[in-house]
Design a protein around this motif. Structure first.
Motif, PDB file in Angstrom:
ATOM      1  N   ARG A 163      -3.216  -6.220 -20.306  1.00 19.02           N
ATOM      2  CA  ARG A 163      -2.255  -5.849 -19.265  1.00 19.02           C
ATOM      3  C   ARG A 163      -1.529  -4.557 -19.644  1.00 19.02           C
ATOM      4  O   ARG A 163      -1.281  -3.703 -18.791  1.00 19.02           O
ATOM      5  CB  ARG A 163      -1.252  -6.980 -19.044  1.00 19.02           C
ATOM      6  CG  ARG A 163      -1.823  -8.193 -18.337  1.00 19.02           C
ATOM      7  CD  ARG A 163      -0.797  -9.326 -18.252  1.00 19.02           C
ATOM      8  NE  ARG A 163      -1.317 -10.463 -17.509  1.00 19.02           N
ATOM      9  CZ  ARG A 163      -2.136 -11.372 -18.031  1.00 19.02           C
ATOM     10  NH1 ARG A 163      -2.509 -11.263 -19.299  1.00 19.02           N
ATOM     11  NH2 ARG A 163      -2.571 -12.369 -17.298  1.00 19.02           N
ATOM     12  N   ASN A 198       4.385  -8.863 -14.104  1.00 17.70           N
ATOM     13  CA  ASN A 198       3.234  -9.487 -13.451  1.00 17.70           C
ATOM     14  C   ASN A 198       2.559  -8.555 -12.458  1.00 17.70           C
ATOM     15  O   ASN A 198       1.773  -8.995 -11.625  1.00 17.70           O
ATOM     16  CB  ASN A 198       3.664 -10.777 -12.744  1.00 17.70           C
ATOM     17  CG  ASN A 198       4.607 -10.505 -11.573  1.00 17.70           C
ATOM     18  OD1 ASN A 198       5.087  -9.381 -11.393  1.00 17.70           O
ATOM     19  ND2 ASN A 198       4.870 -11.530 -10.778  1.00 17.70           N
ATOM     20  N   VAL A 235       0.200  -6.344 -12.854  1.00 18.33           N
ATOM     21  CA  VAL A 235      -1.266  -6.326 -12.987  1.00 18.33           C
ATOM     22  C   VAL A 235      -1.862  -7.567 -12.335  1.00 18.33           C
ATOM     23  O   VAL A 235      -2.837  -7.474 -11.575  1.00 18.33           O
ATOM     24  CB  VAL A 235      -1.683  -6.237 -14.464  1.00 18.33           C
ATOM     25  CG1 VAL A 235      -3.204  -6.368 -14.593  1.00 18.33           C
ATOM     26  CG2 VAL A 235      -1.214  -4.923 -15.068  1.00 18.33           C
ATOM     27  N   ASP A 236      -1.301  -8.724 -12.608  1.00 19.24           N
ATOM     28  CA  ASP A 236      -1.815  -9.975 -12.041  1.00 19.24           C
ATOM     29  C   ASP A 236      -1.768  -9.947 -10.519  1.00 19.24           C
ATOM     30  O   ASP A 236      -2.700 -10.419  -9.848  1.00 19.24           O
ATOM     31  CB  ASP A 236      -1.002 -11.159 -12.566  1.00 19.24           C
ATOM     32  CG  ASP A 236      -0.892 -11.160 -14.074  1.00 19.24           C
ATOM     33  OD1 ASP A 236      -1.661 -11.873 -14.726  1.00 19.24           O
ATOM     34  OD2 ASP A 236      -0.046 -10.404 -14.601  1.00 19.24           O
ATOM     35  N   THR A 237      -0.692  -9.374  -9.982  1.00 17.66           N
ATOM     36  CA  THR A 237      -0.550  -9.290  -8.530  1.00 17.66           C
ATOM     37  C   THR A 237      -1.658  -8.434  -7.918  1.00 17.66           C
ATOM     38  O   THR A 237      -2.281  -8.815  -6.918  1.00 17.66           O
ATOM     39  CB  THR A 237       0.826  -8.694  -8.163  1.00 17.66           C
ATOM     40  OG1 THR A 237       1.848  -9.566  -8.645  1.00 17.66           O
ATOM     41  CG2 THR A 237       0.961  -8.540  -6.652  1.00 17.66           C
ATOM     42  N   VAL A 279      -4.576  -7.676  -9.302  1.00 13.85           N
ATOM     43  CA  VAL A 279      -5.861  -8.337  -9.500  1.00 13.85           C
ATOM     44  C   VAL A 279      -6.094  -9.357  -8.387  1.00 13.85           C
ATOM     45  O   VAL A 279      -7.198  -9.454  -7.824  1.00 13.85           O
ATOM     46  CB  VAL A 279      -5.921  -9.016 -10.884  1.00 13.85           C
ATOM     47  CG1 VAL A 279      -7.102  -9.983 -10.965  1.00 13.85           C
ATOM     48  CG2 VAL A 279      -6.046  -7.963 -11.976  1.00 13.85           C
ATOM     49  N   ARG A 280      -5.071 -10.125  -8.039  1.00 15.97           N
ATOM     50  CA  ARG A 280      -5.199 -11.081  -6.932  1.00 15.97           C
ATOM     51  C   ARG A 280      -5.539 -10.360  -5.632  1.00 15.97           C
ATOM     52  O   ARG A 280      -6.350 -10.842  -4.833  1.00 15.97           O
ATOM     53  CB  ARG A 280      -3.911 -11.892  -6.777  1.00 15.97           C
ATOM     54  CG  ARG A 280      -3.714 -12.958  -7.856  1.00 15.97           C
ATOM     55  CD  ARG A 280      -2.663 -13.976  -7.437  1.00 15.97           C
ATOM     56  NE  ARG A 280      -1.346 -13.357  -7.276  1.00 15.97           N
ATOM     57  CZ  ARG A 280      -0.453 -13.250  -8.262  1.00 15.97           C
ATOM     58  NH1 ARG A 280      -0.754 -13.703  -9.482  1.00 15.97           N
ATOM     59  NH2 ARG A 280       0.715 -12.697  -8.051  1.00 15.97           N
ATOM     60  N   THR A 323     -11.471 -12.696 -15.834  1.00 10.10           N
ATOM     61  CA  THR A 323     -10.294 -12.938 -16.669  1.00 10.10           C
ATOM     62  C   THR A 323     -10.719 -13.473 -18.029  1.00 10.10           C
ATOM     63  O   THR A 323     -11.532 -14.394 -18.101  1.00 10.10           O
ATOM     64  CB  THR A 323      -9.353 -13.969 -16.009  1.00 10.10           C
ATOM     65  OG1 THR A 323      -8.938 -13.493 -14.728  1.00 10.10           O
ATOM     66  CG2 THR A 323      -8.126 -14.205 -16.888  1.00 10.10           C
ATOM     67  N   ARG A 377      -8.772 -15.237 -20.750  1.00  5.05           N
ATOM     68  CA  ARG A 377      -7.442 -15.822 -20.922  1.00  5.05           C
ATOM     69  C   ARG A 377      -6.806 -15.394 -22.243  1.00  5.05           C
ATOM     70  O   ARG A 377      -7.433 -15.433 -23.290  1.00  5.05           O
ATOM     71  CB  ARG A 377      -7.518 -17.343 -20.845  1.00  5.05           C
ATOM     72  CG  ARG A 377      -7.920 -17.850 -19.466  1.00  5.05           C
ATOM     73  CD  ARG A 377      -7.681 -19.338 -19.316  1.00  5.05           C
ATOM     74  NE  ARG A 377      -8.065 -19.791 -17.987  1.00  5.05           N
ATOM     75  CZ  ARG A 377      -7.302 -19.658 -16.910  1.00  5.05           C
ATOM     76  NH1 ARG A 377      -6.119 -19.072 -17.015  1.00  5.05           N
ATOM     77  NH2 ARG A 377      -7.725 -20.098 -15.741  1.00  5.05           N
ATOM     78  N   GLY A 398      -6.983 -10.312 -21.197  1.00  3.57           N
ATOM     79  CA  GLY A 398      -6.823  -9.381 -20.090  1.00  3.57           C
ATOM     80  C   GLY A 398      -7.922  -9.527 -19.070  1.00  3.57           C
ATOM     81  O   GLY A 398      -8.451 -10.625 -18.854  1.00  3.57           O
ATOM     82  N   TYR A 399      -8.315  -8.394 -18.470  1.00  2.00           N
ATOM     83  CA  TYR A 399      -9.237  -8.417 -17.338  1.00  2.00           C
ATOM     84  C   TYR A 399     -10.384  -7.429 -17.582  1.00  2.00           C
ATOM     85  O   TYR A 399     -10.253  -6.445 -18.317  1.00  2.00           O
ATOM     86  CB  TYR A 399      -8.527  -8.015 -16.058  1.00  2.00           C
ATOM     87  CG  TYR A 399      -7.427  -8.976 -15.646  1.00  2.00           C
ATOM     88  CD1 TYR A 399      -7.733 -10.210 -15.080  1.00  2.00           C
ATOM     89  CD2 TYR A 399      -6.078  -8.640 -15.822  1.00  2.00           C
ATOM     90  CE1 TYR A 399      -6.745 -11.098 -14.686  1.00  2.00           C
ATOM     91  CE2 TYR A 399      -5.073  -9.522 -15.435  1.00  2.00           C
ATOM     92  CZ  TYR A 399      -5.412 -10.747 -14.871  1.00  2.00           C
ATOM     93  OH  TYR A 399      -4.423 -11.622 -14.486  1.00  2.00           O
TER      94      TYR A 399
END
Length: 222
Positions: free
Chosen positions: A173, A190, A192-194, A196-197, A210, A212, A215-216
């Motif tokens: 991230r 968050n 990055v997570d947002t 990615v979604r 992902t 866990r 990262g991505y």
């Protein structure tokens, strides 16, 4: 794409940085050759925009780029300057510059030239990439899946570009925040997570993988 703007004149640097960020690029700023050198050797920039005249001297920008080249740094460089004599352009190119823009310049042209510089610097990446039924064009920034054009925001595209440029590589991230948001968010954010979604919602769950706790990544293979 992440750029470094090296310019000590605030009235030039501020609108340039704002324009590039509005277009979805991550941008860092430096006001001197000394500050620029420290950033350039420590962060993975896609291109530098360097004013020729800096606080260290009227030709400090040239000296900065010569130093970076002598140290083995191949990052593309665009000089920004009011010096429009042919001799000055020759000096800039010989110093290791890849492009040369004379002030005043059009911000749209700056963006276009930067994209061209980065494309040349990424010669190993084809202008159009296809993964399964996902297709994206680095030049036009067009993305489609199953033949249907998908509208992405500038930041969504930038995130996809970073991941897809390095298939199989897992980005933390913090790395993604540095590259896409020029470090303007805390690593615990968050954001990055947002995004990615958002990419998964628009392009499919299989587009971003992902790992866990790490990262991505973008899937490896065709």
């Amino acid at each position: 794409m992440r750029f470094l703007v090296v310019e000590d004149e605030l009235d030039i640097r501020r609108p340039l940085v704002a324009n590039l960020r509005e277009a979805g690029f991550a941008v860092d700023e430096a006001q001197s050759a000394t500050e620029a050198h420290e950033l350039a050797v420590n962060f993975p920039f896609d291109a530098l925009m360097v004013d020729v005249g800096l606080p260290e001297g009227p030709l400090a920008g040239f000296s900065l780029v010569r130093q970076l080249r002598s140290e083995g740094h191949s990052v593309p460089v665009m000089f920004l300057t009011a010096r429009d004599a042919v001799e000055d352009r020759i000096t800039g190119l010989d110093a290791g510059g890849d492009d040369y823009m004379v002030k005043p310049f059009h911000l749209g042209e700056v963006q276009a030239r930067l994209r061209a510089l980065v494309r040349r610097g990424r010669a190993e990446i084809q202008s159009t990439r296809v993964w399964h039924d996902l297709e994206f064009d680095w030049t036009s920034r067009a993305v489609s899946r199953s033949g249907q054009r998908v509208a992405l925001t500038a930041k969504e595209y930038s995130l996809l570009e970073v991941l897809a440029s390095h298939p199989g590589r897992v980005f933390t991230r913090e790395e993604l925040i540095d590259r896409v948001w020029d470090g303007r968010f805390d690593a615990e954010s968050n954001v990055v997570d947002t995004y990615v979604r958002n990419l998964r919602r628009k392009l499919g769950d299989d587009v971003v993988q992902t790992m866990r706790g790490v990262g991505y990544s973008f899937p490896a293979g065709e």
